[in-house]
Scaffold this motif. Structure first.
Motif, mmCIF file in Angstrom:
data_model
loop_
_atom_site.group_PDB
_atom_site.id
_atom_site.type_symbol
_atom_site.label_atom_id
_atom_site.label_comp_id
_atom_site.label_asym_id
_atom_site.label_seq_id
_atom_site.Cartn_x
_atom_site.Cartn_y
_atom_site.Cartn_z
ATOM 1 N N ASP A 160 0.803 -1.225 0.000
ATOM 2 C CA ASP A 160 0.000 0.000 0.000
ATOM 3 C C ASP A 160 0.837 1.277 0.000
ATOM 4 O O ASP A 160 0.470 2.259 -0.655
ATOM 5 N N MET A 161 1.954 1.287 0.716
ATOM 6 C CA MET A 161 2.776 2.488 0.722
ATOM 7 C C MET A 161 3.387 2.743 -0.655
ATOM 8 O O MET A 161 3.417 3.892 -1.140
ATOM 9 N N ILE A 162 3.863 1.690 -1.297
ATOM 10 C CA ILE A 162 4.427 1.853 -2.639
ATOM 11 C C ILE A 162 3.336 2.272 -3.624
ATOM 12 O O ILE A 162 3.560 3.144 -4.475
ATOM 13 N N THR A 181 12.337 3.786 -2.717
ATOM 14 C CA THR A 181 11.977 3.687 -1.293
ATOM 15 C C THR A 181 11.478 2.303 -0.903
ATOM 16 O O THR A 181 11.227 2.060 0.277
ATOM 17 N N GLU A 182 11.346 1.380 -1.840
ATOM 18 C CA GLU A 182 10.852 0.037 -1.504
ATOM 19 C C GLU A 182 11.850 -0.674 -0.597
ATOM 20 O O GLU A 182 13.025 -0.815 -0.947
ATOM 21 N N ASP A 183 11.380 -1.142 0.572
ATOM 22 C CA ASP A 183 12.245 -1.954 1.428
ATOM 23 C C ASP A 183 11.889 -3.424 1.243
ATOM 24 O O ASP A 183 10.994 -3.771 0.470
ATOM 25 N N GLU A 184 12.574 -4.282 1.954
ATOM 26 C CA GLU A 184 12.385 -5.723 1.729
ATOM 27 C C GLU A 184 10.977 -6.176 2.100
ATOM 28 O O GLU A 184 10.389 -7.028 1.428
ATOM 29 N N ALA A 185 10.401 -5.592 3.147
ATOM 30 C CA ALA A 185 9.048 -5.968 3.541
ATOM 31 C C ALA A 185 8.042 -5.567 2.456
ATOM 32 O O ALA A 185 7.104 -6.313 2.152
ATOM 33 N N MET A 186 8.253 -4.395 1.873
ATOM 34 C CA MET A 186 7.377 -3.948 0.786
ATOM 35 C C MET A 186 7.520 -4.857 -0.433
ATOM 36 O O MET A 186 6.524 -5.225 -1.077
#
Length: 413
Positions: free
Chosen positions: A253-255, A294-299
């Motif tokens: 959702d954040m991405i 900004t994508e991290d591993e959880a995303m």
């Protein structure tokens, strides 16, 4: 992909809309001995492939006039005119006009695409190089996803009137095409610019009512714009093939918010659950971007999980590519190695899901549209099928026997 006929050669890169437009270009060129590269600009890699095709075409046809058109040419005409292999550059609006192709002395013909307000039906009478025919019903996009440069190549959203679409499809059916694919840049935004503001669902209803099209396939859909009318058609109308390709892009959702998409992860999952409940044989395709800024591993893990949560069996995976002038290009970027690794992980998950689906097709009976050279084709669910030689353009009833190299192998049922 590329194809050629006697006279002109048109090399078409990118989307199905480009394929449709390439057939119109062939019609406009007639017997001209010209080479046209109909370019794509969806990623930096697509632009690189365009340049590669230009150089290859020049080596193959050193004396031919070489013209570049399409989205990459529209966005940056000067860069392509500067290539020594290129003779002329023609914009996305101009490429569908006979006057542009006849103006041999004008090296660059590229107008402000944002000023274009109408889209006309194409002139091509048939798609000689393809078993299925592609019909543009919409062009351009009014949305501004932060990663996307395509609106700058295609302009604002505009629709083809239903009467012109129906006339076009009826002619293609008479010419022998048994499958029609509706194409557009943002297909589900069809209609608000036309009198009465018809929807895509209303257009499809009119096509089915007023033509004898046997198989109708829709290209990429924005799930948030699938209304009740279109949903009912996708799930209840047997002439519409059981294959829905969704523009999802991410599963976090954040991405999605940073992409400026208009849907949530939960909405995507719920839509697919509804589609599959209403028509279980529907095969789901999707576009997904790996390594967005900004994508991290959880995303990234959320997007990988979307492959299973939405039963995506036709996945188009794009490593994120910063396009000049887009908001995402100004966001904190990930390392190229990280982007590549996440794209590889997405492809691995997608391949595993697809293999489970392919295995489940064994023993089923599929109606397959035969494509060149006659020993292959696609089922309604868009699975690729290999089979004994048939006449191109016919529809064969095939029993699926096994899976080999990611393809279904079948024999006459």
């Amino acid at each position: 992909m590329s194809s050629s006929v006697a006279g002109p050669e048109v090399i078409s890169l990118g989307c199905r809309l480009n394929l449709a437009e390439s057939e119109t270009i062939r019609t406009l060129l007639g017997s001209d001995g010209v080479v046209v590269v109909n370019s794509c600009a969806v990623t930096n890699e697509a632009v690189r492939q365009t340049r590669k095709e230009i150089r290859r075409a020049r080596r193959a046809r050193p004396s031919a006039q070489l013209v570049v058109t399409g989205c990459a040419a529209q966005i940056d005409p000067a860069a392509f005119m500067a290539m020594p292999e290129v003779d002329r550059v023609i914009g996305n609006a101009e490429k569908l006009s006979s006057e542009a192709w006849e103006a041999y002395d004008t090296k660059v013909q590229v107008q402000d695409i944002m000023a274009v307000r109408q889209t006309a039906p194409h002139l091509a009478a048939s798609f000689s190089a393809h078993a299925r025919a592609f019909v543009e019903v919409q062009n351009g996009c009014d949305h501004r996803c932060t990663f996307c440069a395509i609106p700058y190549g295609r302009g604002n959203s505009r629709s083809v009137p239903a009467g012109a679409v129906i006339e076009r499809i009826a002619g293609l059916v008479v010419a022998g095409h048994r499958e029609i694919v509706l194409t557009g840049v943002d297909l589900t935004s069809y209609g608000p610019d036309l009198p009465g503001s018809p929807t895509l669902g209303q257009l499809v209803e009119r096509i089915l009512a007023h033509t004898d099209v046997e198989r109708l396939r829709l290209s990429s859909l924005d799930g948030i714009e699938i209304d009740d009318r279109l949903f009912a058609l996708l799930t209840q109308e047997q002439r519409i093939l059981p294959h829905v390709h969704l523009s999802l892009q991410a599963g976090d959702d954040m991405i999605l918010k940073r992409m400026k998409r208009r849907h949530s992860r939960a909405q995507s999952v719920a839509l697919v659950e509804r589609l599959k409940a209403a028509r279980p044989e529907i095969a789901i395709g999707a576009d997904l971007i790996a390594g967005f800024p900004t994508e991290d591993e959880a995303m990234a893990a959320n997007t990988r999980a979307l492959i299973d949560d939405c039963d995506i069996v036709h996945a188009h995976i794009f490593p994120y590519s910063p396009r000049d002038g887009t908001p995402a290009a100004r966001m904190p970027q990930l390392a190229i190695a990280t982007i590549k690794a996440r794209a590889a992980a997405l492809r691995e998950r997608a391949a595993a899901r697809r293999m489970v689906w392919l295995d489940a097709q064994r023993g089923t009976v599929q109606r397959v549209l035969i494509e060149r050279p006659g020993d292959r084709g696609h089922a309604g669910n868009f699975a690729e099928v290999r089979l004994p030689l048939h006449k191109v353009g016919t529809i064969a009833t095939v029993k699926i026997e096994r899976v080999q190299d990611g393809k279904l192998i079948g024999a006459a049922a």
